[in-house]
Structures are given as C-alpha cells and as structure tokens.
Write an enzyme that holds these catalytic residues in place. Structure first.
Site, PDB file in Angstrom:
ATOM      1  N   GLU A   1     -25.277   0.369  -7.152  1.00 13.09           N
ATOM      2  CA  GLU A   1     -26.377  -0.535  -6.840  1.00 13.09           C
ATOM      3  C   GLU A   1     -25.844  -1.513  -5.792  1.00 13.09           C
ATOM      4  O   GLU A   1     -24.784  -2.119  -5.993  1.00 13.09           O
ATOM      5  CB  GLU A   1     -26.803  -1.287  -8.111  1.00 13.09           C
TER       6      GLU A   1
ATOM      7  N   ARG B   1     -14.841   4.448 -18.662  1.00 11.35           N
ATOM      8  CA  ARG B   1     -14.646   3.648 -17.459  1.00 11.35           C
ATOM      9  C   ARG B   1     -13.192   3.208 -17.354  1.00 11.35           C
ATOM     10  O   ARG B   1     -12.448   3.225 -18.335  1.00 11.35           O
ATOM     11  CB  ARG B   1     -15.572   2.439 -17.472  1.00 11.35           C
TER      12      ARG B   1
ATOM     13  N   LYS C   1     -18.644  -7.325 -12.529  1.00  8.63           N
ATOM     14  CA  LYS C   1     -19.244  -7.919 -11.333  1.00  8.63           C
ATOM     15  C   LYS C   1     -19.508  -9.405 -11.552  1.00  8.63           C
ATOM     16  O   LYS C   1     -19.311 -10.217 -10.658  1.00  8.63           O
ATOM     17  CB  LYS C   1     -20.569  -7.224 -11.012  1.00  8.63           C
TER      18      LYS C   1
HETATM   19  P1  ATP Z   1     -23.758  -3.176 -12.887  1.00  7.84           P
HETATM   20  O1  ATP Z   1     -24.480  -1.894 -13.192  1.00  7.84           O
HETATM   21  O2  ATP Z   1     -23.474  -4.024 -14.059  1.00  7.84           O
HETATM   22  O3  ATP Z   1     -24.291  -3.936 -11.717  1.00  7.84           O
HETATM   23  P2  ATP Z   1     -21.554  -1.416 -12.274  1.00  7.84           P
HETATM   24  O4  ATP Z   1     -20.102  -1.809 -12.216  1.00  7.84           O
HETATM   25  O5  ATP Z   1     -21.978  -0.384 -13.231  1.00  7.84           O
HETATM   26  O6  ATP Z   1     -22.300  -2.785 -12.454  1.00  7.84           O
HETATM   27  P3  ATP Z   1     -22.782   0.172 -10.219  1.00  7.84           P
HETATM   28  O7  ATP Z   1     -23.047  -0.202  -8.811  1.00  7.84           O
HETATM   29  O8  ATP Z   1     -23.921   0.522 -11.081  1.00  7.84           O
HETATM   30  O9  ATP Z   1     -21.973  -1.033 -10.821  1.00  7.84           O
HETATM   31  O10 ATP Z   1     -21.671   1.307 -10.281  1.00  7.84           O
HETATM   32  C1  ATP Z   1     -21.667   2.453  -9.482  1.00  7.84           C
HETATM   33  C2  ATP Z   1     -20.927   3.552 -10.174  1.00  7.84           C
HETATM   34  O11 ATP Z   1     -19.584   3.172 -10.470  1.00  7.84           O
HETATM   35  C3  ATP Z   1     -21.596   3.920 -11.488  1.00  7.84           C
HETATM   36  O12 ATP Z   1     -21.678   5.320 -11.568  1.00  7.84           O
HETATM   37  C4  ATP Z   1     -20.660   3.354 -12.514  1.00  7.84           C
HETATM   38  O13 ATP Z   1     -20.698   4.098 -13.702  1.00  7.84           O
HETATM   39  C5  ATP Z   1     -19.295   3.425 -11.828  1.00  7.84           C
HETATM   40  N1  ATP Z   1     -18.382   2.420 -12.356  1.00  7.84           N
HETATM   41  C6  ATP Z   1     -18.594   1.090 -12.437  1.00  7.84           C
HETATM   42  N2  ATP Z   1     -17.554   0.474 -13.036  1.00  7.84           N
HETATM   43  C7  ATP Z   1     -16.652   1.441 -13.341  1.00  7.84           C
HETATM   44  C8  ATP Z   1     -15.367   1.450 -13.981  1.00  7.84           C
HETATM   45  N3  ATP Z   1     -14.777   0.326 -14.436  1.00  7.84           N
HETATM   46  N4  ATP Z   1     -14.735   2.637 -14.113  1.00  7.84           N
HETATM   47  C9  ATP Z   1     -15.298   3.774 -13.655  1.00  7.84           C
HETATM   48  N5  ATP Z   1     -16.495   3.844 -13.056  1.00  7.84           N
HETATM   49  C10 ATP Z   1     -17.183   2.688 -12.897  1.00  7.84           C
END
Ligand code: ATP
Ligand code: MG
Length: 586
Positions: A62, A293, A303
């Site tokens: 996102e 993750r 974030k």
């Molecule tokens: P949010 O959804 O809370 O804004 P997010 O860290 O999930 O934060 P996204 O932009 O949705 O951010 O993440 C993009 C991709 O990265 C998603 O597929 C998510 O699952 C993956 N991702 C995010 N954080 C991690 C992590 N710590 N380890 C592995 N993959 C991650």
C-alpha cells in the site's frame, strides 16, 4: 535480475511454498490459464493461448509509507520464486485507501524494489485501475443476493457482529430487496449519502465461527481525493474485497502474504468463487498462501512506529541510515545482494520467530567482504614521527585493492616522515598480549617498513601528542629480505602530508535492546543513545575522490560507504555500514 541474483547464489533450499508450487506444476493446476496478452480486467480468457508465465506472484504494497526490511523479505520471496520458476512477479500498488496514500510513496517504493535488483517488466499495476470492475462486481453480488447495503451505525454493526465466543446477529437491513440495495449503492456512488452512513456488506453467515465471514463490509463511502483517480469515486472497496479481485484479474497463481491474513482466506476464496460463478472471473482462481513475517531484533518494523521516529525527529528522516527502511539501508551502505542472501538464509516458514540482527549484519559483511575494495583510514588519529626518515622525502608503498582478488591490482600509498596512526596503537606500558607500539617494540607499518618505537611527546595534561620511532631501512614490504625482522604487530597509517580529513559517521544499532518496547514499555526508552558518533578521520588520498555510494573496507575497522546525499568527490563523507566483527554478542 538473473545477473545480480548470481551474486547471492546459494543452493536453492526447498520450503513449504516451493512444495505447493511444485505440486501445482505437477498437477497442471494453473496450466489452463488463458492469456489475453497483458493480464488485466477481461471478462473471459477462454480460447486464448496459455499464459507463458509458469506462475505469477505479486508484491502488493500500500503506498502509505516507505518500505522496510520486512518488505525486503516479501520482495525477495515473490520476485525470487517468479525468477526460479520461469514466472512473473507483478509490482502492484494496493491503493484503495485515498486518505493515506501518496505519489511520493509510490515513487520511493518503485526505487526501493529496483534497488533490490528486481524487474517487473511490463507488470506494474494499481488497484485503482480496477475500480470500475470492482464496482460492477459489487453490483453483481448485490443482484445475486450475495451482498446488501447496510445502514446500521458503526456502533450497531460492531455490537451485532458478536465476539469470538458469541455468534453475531443479523441487522435489520440484511434481507432488504436487492433492487433497494442496488439503488442505494448507486446513490452512494453518486455522492448522495454522507461518509459512514451506509456500507455494502457481503451476505455470508452472521453466525460463522470466523468473524471475517460475518458479513464483512466490501464498499464504503469516502469523499476523499485519490492520488490517481482524483475525484472520480466517492465509494472505495475495502482491502479484503479488493485484494482477491486484483489477484484474480492479474491471473496471479500464488498470492503470498503474511500470517495475519490466514483468517481472511475463507473470504478470499468465497468471494472469488461467487464472482467465477457469475462469469465475472475465470478459473483457475489464485491461491492464497501465508508465511511468517520477518521479526528482527534491535529494530522496529511497524509502519506506525517508524512514522513516529521520523515525525518526532528521533532520526533525520526516512533515509536516516539507522532506520530499517530500504532507503535508510542504502545510505547506510547495506547492499541489495546482502538482503537477497539474508532472505535465502532465513528461509520461509509458517511459524513466527525472531531473527537476530547479527544474521543480517553477517550477510552484509559477507557480501561487502567480497565486493568492497580495501582502503586505509585512521579514525582516531595521533601522529607517528619517524625520526630517522628525512623531512621532505616521500616514497611509494603498494597496497593491494583486495587481498582475495589480485586482479584488482594495487594502489600507491605515499610514505613520509610524519604519519597518522590510531591513538590506540600506542601505549607506554603494554598490557599482556599487546603487540603494537610501545617503547622498544618493533611493529610493521602495513605495506611499508618495520619501525622501532622510541617513546612519545605529551602535552601539559599528559595527553600523547606524538609518538616517535625509527625505521629499519631493509624491511620494506615487497622487497627481498623484508621479513628478516619478525614482528607480531602490524598497524595501518596515512601520510600526514597527503591525508584527506573527512567526516565519518559511526553508525550503530538504533535500539540497545533486542525487543524495543517489549511488554508495555515505551519503545522510545530503548533507543540507543550511541547509535551515531560523528568524527573527523584521516583518510588515504585515494579516498578523496570517492563517489557517493562507493563502498570500501577500511582496514581493521569495517565497511564504509560514501554518503549518498552529503558526500562529493573532493569532500567525501563516509557512513559506517557494519563493523568487521560483531561487538554485540555478550
Ligand atoms: P500496513 O498494512 O499495516 O500498512 P504492511 O507492513 O503490511 O503495513 P503493506 O504495504 O501492506 O504494509 O505490505 C506489502 C507487503 O509486504 C504485504 O504483502 C505484506 O504482507 C508484506 N510485509 C509487510 N511486513 C512484512 C514483514 N515484516 N515480513 C514479511 N513481509 C512483510
Ligand atoms: Mg498490509
């Protein structure tokens, strides 16, 4: 990215995701996917040639923040699988949340993924490109009795949703005629109703043990300008509704996400099956697969916390080299190859676990050891005067650029009577096992002569202001008989007349405890007050013209990079990426 990937090459280790893909390829599950040229919204892909990509994965951020080390794991995983299985990985912006998203984030994400060495080719997509399809799909669901417009207040909806132990209750609008819901949905889109006054909900099962199936909201009203569609829409799809549709339209085969989406999978499948039944999507449908993750010690990867560190100025911005963002890592001198190696080394699994920060640092060391040329820098300088070397005389010494790569040749380092050495390389009274300079001891000036230490000068406070020695003329490195005089100590040095004084930032871990903010504690209390030390170092002349992002091993110190923002040829400024050895193991 095949070229770059070779650098990080390790034998491919299988994991549960690879096992699933192997099984799908063996059974031909995805072989029948039609191919309509560029994947994207299309009513039917029947009678088209098969998709040339064996599998399709995607990285779906996102655009509401900068990417961090956790995202690097997801990027390396998705692009890596696509590469290894002759597939394609899509770069997709999941931009369904107009208030939080910005073009600035889109740009930074693109740069970060490219920096990691990956190429999506023609496959770059935006969820917002599918808003028309998503709207029609919601109309279809309403017409088919699979969705309805609910006018309960948020509070009522929450109450009627039930809890983990109690089933939910149907609200008063659940069984309203489809025609009425369709009319209201049209009005929602037309801007007739206020934000939050009504939502479209899927009609599934208010008593389901899985709360995500208790009629989840799929569309809401948000009178906000979107960074791409501007004011075309005032209704926006919910993430849980949008994401499966995006995957299906792009003909993703394996939709890999983190474990917190496991409970969403039944809705993911429900939605795609309903739309396939209605002829809006073609089978085979994508399959969601969850993995654990990345949790990394000594940093925060949320974030919200990263934004707080930036906004409250605990760091200098998103690209502060201490932050676990990819823009920060790049300035820090970490390498894309190091991240790819790290992802391979930690693997993927279904079980949550913590990875120690030293594992990442080791991967960076390993890559930098291979990639970074050697240079000499004195970080805490004190003068060494060679009393028997004529003032005004100068001679060349030759230092290899890389001890394991003789083909990289040698460079000249000039030797003169006055040199900078490290303050800690001299003591008046040596502790046991100290082999460097102390009165009477012989030490080799690396790539130069053996010198005998004579003593030192002190100022009125007793601080050492200069160390004195004399050199042994027959001992120059690389000349016959140079090693007749055996020494146990070997120190680095830079000629005072030729040295380049430069700012060096000694970065260390941002937090001093492995789990910042563990328990109820404020994570800010765990910030490491010594995470950055700025010094003036004396560099060998070859470093003067370093270009931003040039990386070096400073011998005996660690790996350093010329800063991306502040360093210029002529006036270099260096950041320490990582020390040669881990100083955090107790
Ligand atoms: P949010 O959804 O809370 O804004 P997010 O860290 O999930 O934060 P996204 O932009 O949705 O951010 O993440 C993009 C991709 O990265 C998603 O597929 C998510 O699952 C993956 N991702 C995010 N954080 C991690 C992590 N710590 N380890 C592995 N993959 C991650
Ligand atoms: Mg997310």
């Amino acid at each position: 990215m095949s070229e770059k990937r070779k650098g990080a090459a390790a034998p491919v280790v299988s994991n549960f995701i690879r096992n699933i893909i192997d099984g799908d390829l063996a059974s031909g599950k995805f072989a029948a996917r039609g191919w309509g040229g560029k994947p994207g919204p299309a009513k039917s892909h029947a009678n088209t040639p098969p998709d040339p990509a064996k599998i399709r994965t995607r990285f779906p951020p996102e655009p509401n923040g900068y990417l961090h080390f956790g995202h690097a794991k997801s990027i390396c995983l998705n692009f890596g699988l696509a590469h290894d299985y002759a597939g394609a990985c899509h770069m997709r912006f999941d931009d369904t949340n107009p208030e939080k998203e910005e073009q600035e984030y889109v740009d930074s994400i693109i740069q970060a993924v490219q920096w990691l060495g990956f190429d999506w080719r023609e496959n770059i997509y935006f969820a917002s490109d599918y808003f028309d399809f998503m709207y029609e799909a919601a109309q279809y669901l309403i017409a088919a009795g699979h969705a309805y417009v609910d006018q309960q207040s948020a509070e009522e909806m929450r109450k009627n949703r039930g809890t983990l132990t109690e089933p939910g209750k149907p609200g008063p609008w659940r069984d309203r005629p489809a025609a009425e819901s369709l009319k209201l949905f049209g009005e929602m889109r037309g801007g007739v109703h206020a934000d939050g006054s009504m939502v479209v909900r899927a009609k599934i099962d208010m008593a389901s043990p899985n709360i995500n199936l208790r009629d989840p909201a799929i569309y809401r009203i948000r009178k906000a300008t979107h960074h791409r569609t501007r004011d075309k829409w005032c209704v926006y799809p919910m993430y849980a509704y949008a994401h499966p549709i995006e995957d299906a339209l792009e003909r993703i085969t394996h939709s890999i996400c983190t474990l917190e989406f496991e409970d969403q999978r039944p809705f993911y499948d429900w939605l795609l099956l309903r739309l396939a039944e209605g002829g809006l999507l073609d089978k085979p449908l994508p399959q969601q697969i969850e993995f654990a993750r990345l949790n990394l010690t000594y940093v925060v990867l949320s974030k919200r916390k990263l934004i707080q560190l930036v906004n409250e100025k605990h760091v200098d911005g998103w690209d502060d080299p201490r932050l676990p963002t990819l823009v920060g890592a790049r300035r820090r001198g970490y390498t894309a190859e190091g991240f790819r190696l790290f992802t391979e080394r930690i693997g993927v699994s279904k079980a949550d676990s913590w990875i120690d920060f030293s594992v990442l640092e080791d991967c960076m060391r390993e890559n930098l050891n291979e990639a970074a040329p050697r240079r000499i820098a004195v970080l805490d300088p004190v003068k060494l005067i060679i009393d028997n070397y004529p003032a005004g005389q100068q001679e060349d010494c030759h230092a290899p650029n890389h001890p394991q790569k003789p083909d990289l040749g040698k460079r000249v380092v000039p030797l003169t009577r006055e040199l900078w050495i490290e303050r800690e390389d001299f003591v008046e009274t040596p502790p046991k096992g100290y082999f460097r300079l102390f009165p009477g001891n012989n030490v080799r000036l690396r790539y130069g002569y053996v010198v005998k230490c004579l003593g030192c000068d002190r100022d009125t406070q007793g601080n050492v202001t200069a160390v004195h020695c004399e050199y042994l003329p027959d001992t120059k490195s690389g000349t016959p008989g140079a090693d007749q005089v055996k020494v146990k100590g070997n120190i680095h040095w830079v000629s005072v007349a030729h040295a380049c004084a430069a700012e060096v930032r000694l970065y260390d871990r941002l937090f001093r405890t492995p789990h910042p903010g563990a328990g109820e504690r404020d994570f800010l209390l765990d910030l490491n007050p010594d995470s950055r030390k700025i010094i003036t170092a004396q560099l060998e002349p070859a470093l003067r013209d370093a270009k931003p992002q040039d990386r070096f091993q400073f011998e005996r110190h660690g790996y350093f990079v010329a800063d991306l923002r502040d360093s210029t040829p002529g006036v270099p400024k260096f950041n320490r990426a990582v020390t040669l050895r881990d100083s955090w193991q107790k």
